[in-house]
Scaffold this active site. Structure first.
Site, short mmCIF file in Angstrom:
data_model
loop_
_atom_site.label_atom_id
_atom_site.label_comp_id
_atom_site.label_asym_id
_atom_site.label_seq_id
_atom_site.Cartn_x
_atom_site.Cartn_y
_atom_site.Cartn_z
CG ASN A 198 42.51 -5.76 95.56
OD1 ASN A 198 43.55 -5.14 95.31
ND2 ASN A 198 41.50 -5.86 94.71
CE LYS A 214 39.28 -2.97 95.32
NZ LYS A 214 37.86 -2.70 95.13
CG HIS A 251 39.21 -6.80 91.09
ND1 HIS A 251 38.42 -5.70 90.85
CD2 HIS A 251 39.12 -7.04 92.43
CE1 HIS A 251 37.87 -5.31 91.99
NE2 HIS A 251 38.29 -6.10 92.96
CD GLU A 288 38.05 -2.17 91.58
OE1 GLU A 288 39.27 -2.29 91.78
OE2 GLU A 288 37.21 -2.07 92.49
CD GLU A 310 36.30 -9.15 94.87
OE1 GLU A 310 36.71 -8.94 96.02
OE2 GLU A 310 36.66 -8.49 93.89
N GLY A 312 32.93 -1.64 96.95
CA GLY A 312 33.14 -0.22 97.23
C GLY A 312 31.86 0.58 97.35
CB SER A 349 30.75 -3.57 101.05
OG SER A 349 30.81 -2.61 100.00
P1 13P Z 1 35.65 -3.34 98.97
O1 13P Z 1 35.92 -4.24 100.14
O2 13P Z 1 36.29 -2.00 99.10
O3 13P Z 1 34.20 -3.29 98.61
O4 13P Z 1 36.40 -4.03 97.71
C1 13P Z 1 36.22 -5.38 97.48
C2 13P Z 1 37.16 -5.77 96.41
O5 13P Z 1 37.03 -5.37 95.27
C3 13P Z 1 38.29 -6.65 96.78
O6 13P Z 1 38.95 -7.12 95.66
#
Ligand code: 13P
Length: 255
Positions: free
Chosen positions: A9, A11, A98, A100, A172, A178, A218
């Site tokens: 992903n 982002k 997601h 976010e 997740e 992150g 992560s």
């Molecule tokens: P990170 O791997 O940067 O923690 O992000 C995970 C994520 O949100 C994948 O959709």
């Protein structure tokens, strides 16, 4: 079919030019690896990149996904991108739910179910994200298990079993995204097992055994192997570490 999937992903990262370069490297890596049947690589670049990336990858080796789609069909919805538009440019899957999007764009189960149904109607696979926040985790197992179950019950558990077969679940934990904090392999396994049992209770054991459940948060080259080794973890949804072809390649090789 239960698969082993490593999904990136991206982002809101990379220019189109850098994204195309990254996609080409990942596609070349996948070609050279000759992955076994049932092991798949997915990349989810930003909307602006999708058409160029579609032209740059080998679609038999890398599955192109979007990071979101609209909750409506085409029409007067300024700024939105529909599932049918995505399908039209070679997108095969879409990430929905997601954290976010839930947090920053206030997407709730009602909106997400509309998106899921529209994506499925276009024949797109759905990578559906669920997971608890830090506060919910700290409130104890009863609470976070219920939070995660409710995220399923209100959305994908209302689908028919045939529709649900197109759903890939991504667990997740929000506190791990992150942050550099990763769920331990045991923590990931505990939740994945709980999710698979909830699926079995809703759709039956055969459907549950066939469901692909990814871990995200992560996840990186140094910890992917131990997480992916757990029996209910079928790969990962990778954020930061999917932006470097070498790191992503190591994660692909982790199982
Ligand atoms: P990170 O791997 O940067 O923690 O992000 C995970 C994520 O949100 C994948 O959709």
């Amino acid at each position: 079919m239960r698969k082993l999937i490593v999904a990136g992903n991206w982002k809101m990262n990379t220019s189109v030019a850098d994204g195309v370069e990254l996609a080409k490297k990942i596609s070349a890596y996948a070609e050279q690896k000759n992955l076994p049947a049932g092991k798949e690589i997915v990349i989810a670049p930003p909307f602006t990149h999708l058409a160029s990336v579609a032209a740059a990858i080998n679609p038999n080796k890398v599955i192109l996904a979007a990071q979101d789609c609209a909750a409506t069909t085409n029409g007067a919805y300024t700024g939105e991108v529909s599932a049918s538009m995505l399908k039209g440019i070679g997108v095969k899957a879409v990430i929905l739910g997601h954290s976010e999007r839930r947090q920053y764009f206030k997407e709730n189960s009602e909106i997400l179910l509309k998106k899921i149904k529209l994506a499925l109607a276009e024949g797109l696979d759905v990578i559906f994200c669920i997971g608890e926040t830090k506060e919910q985790r700290e409130a104890g197992a009863n609470l976070y298990n219920n939070v995660i179950k409710a995220q399923l019950v209100d959305t994908v558990f209302t689908l028919t079993a045939d529709e649900f077969k197109k759903i890939i679940i991504a667990y997740e934990p929000v506190w791990a995204i992150g942050t550099g904090l990763t769920a331990t392999p045991e923590q990931a396994q505990e939740i994945h097992e709980m999710i698979r049992k909830a699926i079995a209770d809703n759709f039956g054991k055969a459907v549950a055994d066939d469901t692909t459940i990814l871990y995200g948060g992560s996840c990186k080259a140094s910890n992917a192997a131990e997480i992916f080794a757990k029996k209910d973890v079928d790969g990962g949804l990778i954020g930061g570490a999917s932006l470097k072809a070498d790191d992503f390649g190591k994660i692909i090789d982790a199982r």
